[in-house]
Design a protein around this motif. Structure first.
Motif, PDB file in Angstrom:
ATOM      1  N   TYR A   1      49.551 -63.625   9.670  1.00  0.00           N
ATOM      2  CA  TYR A   1      49.038 -62.654  10.635  1.00  0.00           C
ATOM      3  C   TYR A   1      48.268 -61.546   9.916  1.00  0.00           C
ATOM      4  N   LYS A   2      48.831 -61.064   8.835  1.00  0.00           N
ATOM      5  CA  LYS A   2      48.180 -59.976   8.090  1.00  0.00           C
ATOM      6  C   LYS A   2      46.860 -60.416   7.479  1.00  0.00           C
TER       7      LYS A   2
ATOM      8  N   CYS B   1      61.227 -55.283  20.236  1.00  0.00           N
ATOM      9  CA  CYS B   1      59.905 -55.304  20.862  1.00  0.00           C
ATOM     10  C   CYS B   1      59.311 -53.900  21.011  1.00  0.00           C
TER      11      CYS B   1
ATOM     12  N   VAL C   1      54.330 -62.125  13.003  1.00  0.00           N
ATOM     13  CA  VAL C   1      53.618 -60.843  12.932  1.00  0.00           C
ATOM     14  C   VAL C   1      53.906 -60.120  11.617  1.00  0.00           C
ATOM     15  N   ASN C   2      55.115 -60.278  11.120  1.00  0.00           N
ATOM     16  CA  ASN C   2      55.478 -59.630   9.852  1.00  0.00           C
ATOM     17  C   ASN C   2      55.082 -60.446   8.633  1.00  0.00           C
TER      18      ASN C   2
ATOM     19  N   ILE D   1      58.132 -62.437  15.836  1.00  0.00           N
ATOM     20  CA  ILE D   1      58.304 -61.313  14.914  1.00  0.00           C
ATOM     21  C   ILE D   1      58.113 -61.769  13.471  1.00  0.00           C
TER      22      ILE D   1
ATOM     23  N   SER E   1      58.881 -51.194  19.154  1.00  0.00           N
ATOM     24  CA  SER E   1      58.001 -50.535  18.189  1.00  0.00           C
ATOM     25  C   SER E   1      56.541 -50.905  18.399  1.00  0.00           C
ATOM     26  N   CYS E   2      56.296 -52.139  18.822  1.00  0.00           N
ATOM     27  CA  CYS E   2      54.912 -52.585  19.021  1.00  0.00           C
ATOM     28  C   CYS E   2      54.447 -52.489  20.473  1.00  0.00           C
ATOM     29  N   HIS E   3      55.392 -52.442  21.394  1.00  0.00           N
ATOM     30  CA  HIS E   3      55.029 -52.551  22.811  1.00  0.00           C
ATOM     31  C   HIS E   3      55.665 -51.418  23.616  1.00  0.00           C
ATOM     32  N   LYS E   4      55.504 -50.203  23.130  1.00  0.00           N
ATOM     33  CA  LYS E   4      56.153 -49.070  23.788  1.00  0.00           C
ATOM     34  C   LYS E   4      55.649 -48.867  25.214  1.00  0.00           C
TER      35      LYS E   4
END
Length: 746
Positions: free
Chosen positions: A231-232, A50, A226-227, A223, A52-55
């Protein structure tokens, strides 16, 4: 009877830990290898995925007390002083020390002697930190000695209580067991995996502490989405396969926070995670078991039951309107959090009648009075109610004014409120809930007002329904059945459970829909009600609706058997099924966990009686009387058993003892009346029957006994009124036709 664990070979399996750099612990077992947790690994990915996207959010989370809910005991996580210090409280001296880089406590064990125990995990962070010790059979126990993180000192929970080493509440006992009492809310994706046959745990969790996925759910699907290409390509899905996304609804937030911020029981290991809370949990309601009569918290309720009573909840306020969901802290300090919605005029002496920035001017002190729990943990009541010292004057309930002004009377506070705001108060549901809770002749009207008023919070209606099931008055069963159509599952559930006090003839025609109710807790309650009726014809007529609900009931019953009370519930269940061997086994298991639980002895005695072992039944009741000599029910049961054993002198002595304890059971007086009537002591018999009638005015047996008594004395005029009661409540009962005919009532 299950073999004592002391006679079994013990194999201790130590925890296997995979430690990520993030500080999250993934796939930790007390006794299970990682290979057995493939399903959990596939669903739960751990916090590292989590970050990397939600630091930003994750950074906040790491600072929160939630994140530190449970951690391995290390120099960086242990807050307590383990520098060979001692602490004495309530007759127990404990020593805290380190050895070989590990943390230990020397304190009283289950045998009453002091032993060294290694601290495996820290538990909690602020305002207190507890410590966990690993025991046999997969158990983890929380020490009674806790570290006060605020004042930096050791203290004893349950201060002033000298708890015996064999007591259920001793730190090595069932009441302080991590697997049962604590683990679910301090770890992520916890599976307690209790085996009732061996009394062992194989508890697992995906992440040791409270992680991102504890609130947002398993993240693998999120995940992957999103990957992925959807989503893209801009094909966005609301929530992105996560629970509690930003701007989630009030219901979604409550369902996310509720499982850990409520006093509740779990229905099953199989969570449905639906939009209905009672599919998975049965929350507490504001009755006098854990609340004051007006609904204010009197014991730990963890917010949910209080909040659902509030005007805030009714107006759509969400948890995140006041709290940062990642830290739990208030969004705005002090009164500012309230002034997000409320006019600034409320933060002025013209409203508070206290100087600005003093305790008396703090919104929370007047509208959210609090109490200390667990020794030093201050929690505010989330009912958000207006102080009502006038109700304190009338009913003795607490009020916020006298929480501060302890040297003043409730009347003084009430007079001050009248001076400031005038003589009249807007009606509050507590004005009906309090008298309704008294369960006296006036309760029914108040309870019906709460149930019928659409402005009453549903959770308060549920409390009113439960009270109504035990309140005197006509047509209470009919009123409960009417609530079968209530849109709130909590009300329906309490209506069904409340009917256990009434004859099946009053509800059997209405129960079928509840067996197929859309909510699991309601179906389970309905199955239990039908099972308790012990009516084969009724069961046969309900078909698969009953058998399916009964399967859910059995799963619910067995899921709770790691808890002493759960064993007794299971034993009661099997007793109703006439499976006496299983009933006996579970009663004994419950008593092994809590030897003071006399309710289990009472029913265990019944099981022995049904199995034809009256000597064991008698000894069990005598043991119960030794432990709790002021329990009138024990002596009533002894009287019934002595009657079977043909010991009339002991029957009379036991009934007299139950009466001397002011029993509220009408059968005590009824049975003593029969005994006296058989001895032709008619006047004392009449007195006993009338005492019984005061407790159960419409009871068929008592009214009939009085009729017979008066007819034996050639006094039909005195018998007539009791015969009329029988005709009113039991008009089709053929047992009484001859009596009615004799008295000219047909």
């Amino acid at each position: 009877m299950m073999m004592s664990w002391r006679n079994k070979k013990l194999i201790l399996v130590f925890c296997v830990i995979i430690l990520f750099f993030s500080g999250s612990l993934v796939l930790v077992r007390c006794g299970q290898s990682t290979s057995n947790r493939k399903e959990a690994v596939n669903e739960y990915v751990g916090d590292q995925a989590c970050i990397s996207c939600h630091k930003a959010e994750y950074g906040q989370w790491q600072l929160s007390d939630h994140y530190k809910a449970m951690q391995p005991a290390t120099d960086s996580t242990v807050l307590g002083d383990f520098n060979n210090v001692t602490y004495t409280a309530d007759g127990i001296t404990s020593r805290f020390f380190k050895k070989g880089g590990k943390f230990f406590i020397n304190t009283q064990g289950p045998d009453g002697q002091n032993h060294d125990y290694e601290i495996k995990y820290t538990f909690g962070y602020y305002p207190l930190q507890q410590y966990l010790v690993a025991f046999d059979r997969g158990r983890m126990q929380a020490t009674r000695q806790s570290w006060n993180s605020k004042d930096k000192k050791w203290f004893q929970q349950y201060a002033g209580q000298k708890i015996a080493a064999t007591d259920w509440l001793h730190w090595t006992g069932n009441g302080q067991n991590w697997n049962t009492m604590c683990a679910e809310c301090h770890s992520t994706n916890l599976k307690k995996n209790y085996n009732s046959e061996t009394d062992t745990y194989n508890t697992t969790f995906s992440v040791l502490t409270v992680s991102c996925e504890a609130c947002h759910g398993p993240a693998k699907s999120h995940i992957d989405y999103v990957n992925g290409s959807d989503y893209k390509n801009g094909n966005h899905i609301a929530g992105s396969y996560l629970r509690a996304p930003k701007n989630s609804t009030q219901l979604a937030q409550i369902q996310t926070c509720f499982p850990c911020h409520a006093r509740k029981s779990n229905i099953s290991a199989d969570l449905k995670n639906s939009n209905e809370i009672l599919d998975d949990y049965i929350p507490d309601i504001p009755t006098t078991e854990h609340f004051y009569a007006d609904g204010q918290a009197n014991d730990e309720d963890y917010t949910y039951t209080s909040f659902l009573q509030s005007k805030m909840y009714n107006r759509g306020v969400k948890c995140s309107n006041c709290h940062n969901p990642h830290t739990g802290k208030l969004l705005v300090a002090g009164n500012g959090v309230c002034l997000q919605c409320h006019d600034k005029k409320y933060d002025a002496p013209s409203h508070t009648f206290h100087t600005i920035n003093t305790d008396g001017a703090a919104c929370k002190n007047c509208h959210m009075p609090g109490k200390y729990y667990m020794g030093n943990d201050w929690r505010n009541d989330h009912t958000f109610r207006v102080p009502r010292p006038d109700l304190s004057v009338t009913y003795g309930t607490p009020n916020a004014c006298n929480n501060c002004h302890t040297n003043k009377s409730a009347q003084w506070a009430s007079d001050a409120v009248v001076k400031w705001f005038g003589p009249t108060r807007p009606h509050h549901f507590s004005e009906d809930l309090i008298p309704g809770s008294k369960l006296d002749a006036g309760s029914q009207a108040h309870l019906m007002r709460l149930i019928q008023d659409t402005a009453t919070p549903s959770i308060v209606q549920a409390a009113a329904v439960q009270y109504l099931s035990n309140a005197p008055g006509d047509n209470n069963a009919t009123a409960l059945i009417q609530e079968f159509s209530n849109k709130d599952a909590q009300v329906r559930y309490r209506a069904v459970t409340g009917l256990s006090s009434f004859s099946p003839g009053l509800w059997k025609d209405a129960i079928q829909p509840m067996l197929v109710d859309k909510v699991r807790a309601v179906r389970i309650a309905a199955a239990n009600l039908v099972l308790s009726a012990n009516d084969r014809e009724l069961i046969a007529g309900l078909g698969t609706a009953y058998t399916n609900a009964l399967q859910e009931l059995e799963a619910n019953v067995l899921y709770q058997t790691d808890f002493s009370a759960g064993d007794v519930i299971a034993a009661d269940y099997y007793l109703k099924l006439k499976n006496y061997d299983k009933a006996e086994s579970f009663y004994l298991k419950g008593l092994q966990k809590d030897d003071q639980m006399n309710y289990a002895r009472l029913n265990l005695s019944t099981v022995y009686n049904l199995k034809g072992n009256n000597q064991a039944a008698l000894q069990t009741l005598l043991d119960a009387a030794r432990i709790d000599p002021k329990n009138d029910r024990i002596y009533f049961n002894l009287a019934l058993l002595y009657n079977e054993l043909q010991q009339p002198d002991n029957v009379e002595k036991s009934l007299q003892k139950a009466i001397s304890l002011k029993s509220a059971n009408p059968r005590v007086y009824y049975n003593y009346g029969i005994l006296l009537q058989q001895k032709k002591q008619y006047t004392p018999a009449e007195q006993q029957y009338k005492k019984a009638l005061e407790l159960a005015p419409a009871d068929a047996d008592i009214n009939y006994a009085l009729c017979v008594l008066y007819l034996q004395q050639n006094n039909p005029a005195a018998a007539r009124s009791y015969a009329q009661t029988l005709k009113k409540y039991y008009p089709g009962d053929q047992r009484f036709f001859q009596l009615w005919q004799q008295l000219g009532l047909l």
